[in-house]
Design a protein around this motif. Structure first.
Motif, PDB file in Angstrom:
ATOM      1  N   ILE A   1      26.024  54.066  35.718  1.00 59.09           N
ATOM      2  CA  ILE A   1      25.291  52.841  36.151  1.00 59.09           C
ATOM      3  C   ILE A   1      26.406  51.344  36.088  1.00 59.09           C
ATOM      4  O   ILE A   1      26.877  52.013  34.416  1.00 59.09           O
ATOM      5  CB  ILE A   1      23.870  52.661  35.295  1.00 59.09           C
ATOM      6  N   LYS A   2      26.091  50.196  36.857  1.00 56.56           N
ATOM      7  CA  LYS A   2      27.040  49.506  35.884  1.00 56.56           C
ATOM      8  C   LYS A   2      25.471  48.720  35.679  1.00 56.56           C
ATOM      9  O   LYS A   2      25.307  47.647  36.836  1.00 56.56           O
ATOM     10  CB  LYS A   2      27.822  48.726  37.163  1.00 56.56           C
TER      11      LYS A   2
ATOM     12  N   SER B   1      28.519  57.395  27.071  1.00 52.71           N
ATOM     13  CA  SER B   1      29.324  56.299  27.388  1.00 52.71           C
ATOM     14  C   SER B   1      29.486  56.321  28.764  1.00 52.71           C
ATOM     15  O   SER B   1      30.000  55.756  29.678  1.00 52.71           O
ATOM     16  CB  SER B   1      31.155  56.192  27.000  1.00 52.71           C
ATOM     17  N   THR B   2      28.366  56.476  29.328  1.00 55.95           N
ATOM     18  CA  THR B   2      27.516  56.369  30.538  1.00 55.95           C
ATOM     19  C   THR B   2      27.268  54.893  32.045  1.00 55.95           C
ATOM     20  O   THR B   2      26.943  55.546  32.426  1.00 55.95           O
ATOM     21  CB  THR B   2      26.770  57.522  31.067  1.00 55.95           C
ATOM     22  N   VAL B   3      27.875  53.863  30.798  1.00 55.21           N
ATOM     23  CA  VAL B   3      26.801  52.993  31.323  1.00 55.21           C
ATOM     24  C   VAL B   3      28.506  51.677  31.182  1.00 55.21           C
ATOM     25  O   VAL B   3      28.662  51.847  30.402  1.00 55.21           O
ATOM     26  CB  VAL B   3      25.713  52.025  30.253  1.00 55.21           C
ATOM     27  N   LEU B   4      28.607  51.276  32.455  1.00 57.72           N
ATOM     28  CA  LEU B   4      29.730  49.870  32.402  1.00 57.72           C
ATOM     29  C   LEU B   4      29.025  49.101  32.318  1.00 57.72           C
ATOM     30  O   LEU B   4      27.836  48.323  33.041  1.00 57.72           O
ATOM     31  CB  LEU B   4      29.921  50.362  33.410  1.00 57.72           C
TER      32      LEU B   4
ATOM     33  N   TYR C   1      25.397  53.017  40.818  1.00 55.98           N
ATOM     34  CA  TYR C   1      24.895  51.970  41.437  1.00 55.98           C
ATOM     35  C   TYR C   1      25.185  50.468  39.467  1.00 55.98           C
ATOM     36  O   TYR C   1      25.278  51.108  39.242  1.00 55.98           O
ATOM     37  CB  TYR C   1      23.569  52.774  41.166  1.00 55.98           C
ATOM     38  N   THR C   2      24.655  49.598  40.434  1.00 55.26           N
ATOM     39  CA  THR C   2      23.865  48.842  39.876  1.00 55.26           C
ATOM     40  C   THR C   2      23.016  48.183  39.063  1.00 55.26           C
ATOM     41  O   THR C   2      21.825  48.495  39.893  1.00 55.26           O
ATOM     42  CB  THR C   2      24.772  47.335  40.423  1.00 55.26           C
TER      43      THR C   2
END
Length: 213
Positions: free
Chosen positions: A181-182, A206-209, A147-148
């Motif tokens: 998460i983006k 590093s779960t966030v893009l 999701y963003t």
């Protein structure tokens, strides 16, 4: 309409009616379980399911709970019918903030209630995932579930609201890996937002893009 177009439209209608019936069966099962359930919290949750699943998602959601239930139901239902669910839940802080603020204004929810709902929503998907699985191939730890957050609102202004922080906080506090998460950002993004999304890296995960708007 030619025969091919007619056949396609009929298939779409059958699919939509199947989704409606699936939701109704959730309502019926919740009602059945209520007859023997004595725990007050369980009864509250079952009552919500019974009432909500009668209408949603056939009718538009009216509350934050109903909106989250719609997203959860459709991803699971589409996956059951088609073999693959939607890749992303979309821009959750932008799409859900209206439901949250309306609920607050009507006295239907507190910030703590909303945070708990968001935690439960995220845990549904993360519980499908084995955090301890040994990675043997490049895609072994990829569920295509995202999701963003952040970016810009409809006026082009930086987006950072109450729900943005709730989703980020829930991910940190519960060690959520999926959905990933983006996070969209730009030079105009608030410092509070940038600091919050950077906590994942600071904490060694590093779960966030990151996506530069």
């Amino acid at each position: 309409k030619n025969d091919e177009e007619k056949e396609f439209l009929e298939a779409v209608c059958h699919g939509m009616l199947s989704l409606r019936r699936m939701a109704e069966k959730f309502s019926e099962k919740a009602k059945e379980m209520l007859e023997s359930e004595t725990d007050e919290e369980c009864r509250h949750n079952l009552s919500l399911i019974e009432e909500t699943a009668k209408r949603v998602p056939w009718e538009a959601p009216k509350t934050l709970y109903e909106a989250l239930a719609t997203l959860a139901f459709l991803r699971t239902a589409f996956g059951s019918l088609e073999g693959a669910g939607p890749n992303t839940f979309g821009r959750l802080d932008k799409d859900l903030i209206g439901f949250y603020r309306s609920d607050l204004e009507k006295g239907l929810i507190t910030p703590e209630d909303a945070y708990r709902l968001i935690c439960h929503f995220l845990l549904i998907w993360d519980c499908h995932y084995d955090h301890d699985m040994i990675m043997r191939g490049y895609a072994d730890h990829e569920l295509e579930n995202t999701y963003t957050l952040g970016g810009c609102d409809d006026n082009g202004d930086p987006l950072y609201n109450e729900l943005t922080e709730m989703f980020l906080r829930a991910t940190r506090e519960y060690g959520i890996i999926f959905p990933k998460i983006k996070c969209r950002y730009s030079k105009n993004s608030p410092k509070e937002y940038l600091d919050s999304i950077n906590l994942a890296i600071v904490n060694g995960t590093s779960t966030v893009l990151f996506q530069n708007d």
